[in-house]
Design a protein around this motif. Structure first.
Motif, mmCIF file in Angstrom:
data_model
loop_
_atom_site.group_PDB
_atom_site.id
_atom_site.type_symbol
_atom_site.label_atom_id
_atom_site.label_comp_id
_atom_site.label_asym_id
_atom_site.label_seq_id
_atom_site.Cartn_x
_atom_site.Cartn_y
_atom_site.Cartn_z
ATOM 1 N N UNK A 8 0.823 -1.211 0.000
ATOM 2 C CA UNK A 8 0.000 0.000 0.000
ATOM 3 C C UNK A 8 0.856 1.261 0.000
ATOM 4 N N UNK A 9 1.938 1.266 0.779
ATOM 5 C CA UNK A 9 2.835 2.415 0.797
ATOM 6 C C UNK A 9 3.501 2.600 -0.560
ATOM 7 N N UNK A 10 3.885 1.495 -1.185
ATOM 8 C CA UNK A 10 4.504 1.562 -2.511
ATOM 9 C C UNK A 10 3.529 2.122 -3.534
ATOM 10 N N UNK A 15 1.761 6.428 -6.937
ATOM 11 C CA UNK A 15 0.671 7.216 -7.513
ATOM 12 C C UNK A 15 0.930 8.716 -7.375
ATOM 13 N N UNK A 16 1.787 9.094 -6.430
ATOM 14 C CA UNK A 16 2.126 10.502 -6.270
ATOM 15 C C UNK A 16 3.144 10.944 -7.321
ATOM 16 N N UNK A 17 3.827 9.962 -7.945
ATOM 17 C CA UNK A 17 4.799 10.251 -8.984
ATOM 18 C C UNK A 17 4.210 9.827 -10.320
ATOM 19 N N UNK A 18 4.887 10.159 -11.410
ATOM 20 C CA UNK A 18 4.382 9.698 -12.697
ATOM 21 C C UNK A 18 4.724 8.217 -12.846
ATOM 22 N N UNK A 19 3.753 7.439 -13.251
ATOM 23 C CA UNK A 19 3.931 6.006 -13.418
ATOM 24 C C UNK A 19 3.812 5.690 -14.896
ATOM 25 N N UNK A 20 4.747 4.907 -15.387
ATOM 26 C CA UNK A 20 4.757 4.535 -16.789
ATOM 27 C C UNK A 20 4.387 3.060 -16.922
ATOM 28 N N UNK A 21 3.527 2.734 -17.855
ATOM 29 C CA UNK A 21 3.145 1.351 -18.091
ATOM 30 C C UNK A 21 4.281 0.645 -18.807
ATOM 31 N N UNK A 22 4.741 -0.471 -18.243
ATOM 32 C CA UNK A 22 5.840 -1.229 -18.834
ATOM 33 C C UNK A 22 5.362 -2.057 -20.017
#
Length: 174
Positions: A8-10, A15-22
């Motif tokens: 959950x912390x991860x 989610x607070x940073x930009x996440x890129x779909x691999x």
């Protein structure tokens, strides 16, 4: 519980940073189950519903790799230098598996270069997870029966009998 909190912390941090779909799997019904690192640094991902394995390259390209005999669910996987070892089960969830096969299972070795079946060891039950010993021995567990098997020659031999372990999962050597 620690794992859930860490997860959950991860997720909250990511989610607070930009996440890129691999990468994206080809079918929403894929139901990914197993994950194995292959010698060429690509990944194999197995499907419960489709009875298939896809290969994901380092750049995120997803390509079909193998289909389990009978379109049975593909669960645990491990790779050695030449084979992808996988446990397969004729689950009701395997959408193209013949219902006459329900309750059957097999350990399958797929050739890493061709995807062809190099070996198939049939059994009763539900082989789920597996591990490879340093000597190349393949170990597989049946989480429903509580047994652990070792592959010797062309047959599975009971290493841990029913009743000793409740539900052996996630085999690994330490």
């Amino acid at each position: 519980m620690r794992f859930v909190v860490l997860l959950l912390l991860t997720v909250a941090t990511a989610s607070a940073q930009s996440v890129e779909t691999a990468f994206t799997l080809p079918d929403r019904a894929f139901a990914a189950e197993g994950l194995a690192l292959l010698p060429d640094s690509s990944w194999a991902i197995s499907s419960v519903h489709l009875g298939t394995v896809v290969r994901v390259s380092r750049d995120g390209t997803v390509v079909p790799f193998v289909r389990a005999p009978g379109a049975w669910s593909v669960l645990g996987m491990k790779a050695d230098a030449t084979h992808l070892w996988a446990t397969t089960v004729a689950w009701p969830q395997a959408r193209d598996a013949d219902s006459v096969d329900h309750g059957r299972t097999a350990l399958v070795a797929f050739d890493l270069n061709t995807g062809e079946i190099a070996r198939r060891i049939k059994a009763q039950g539900a082989l789920g997870d597996l591990a490879l010993g340093t000597d190349g021995t393949v170990y597989a567990s049946d989480g429903l029966a509580g047994t652990v098997y070792a592959l010797r020659g062309d047959s599975l031999h009971v290493l841990v009998p029913r009743g000793v372990l409740h539900s052996p999962q996630g085999l690994a050597f330490g």
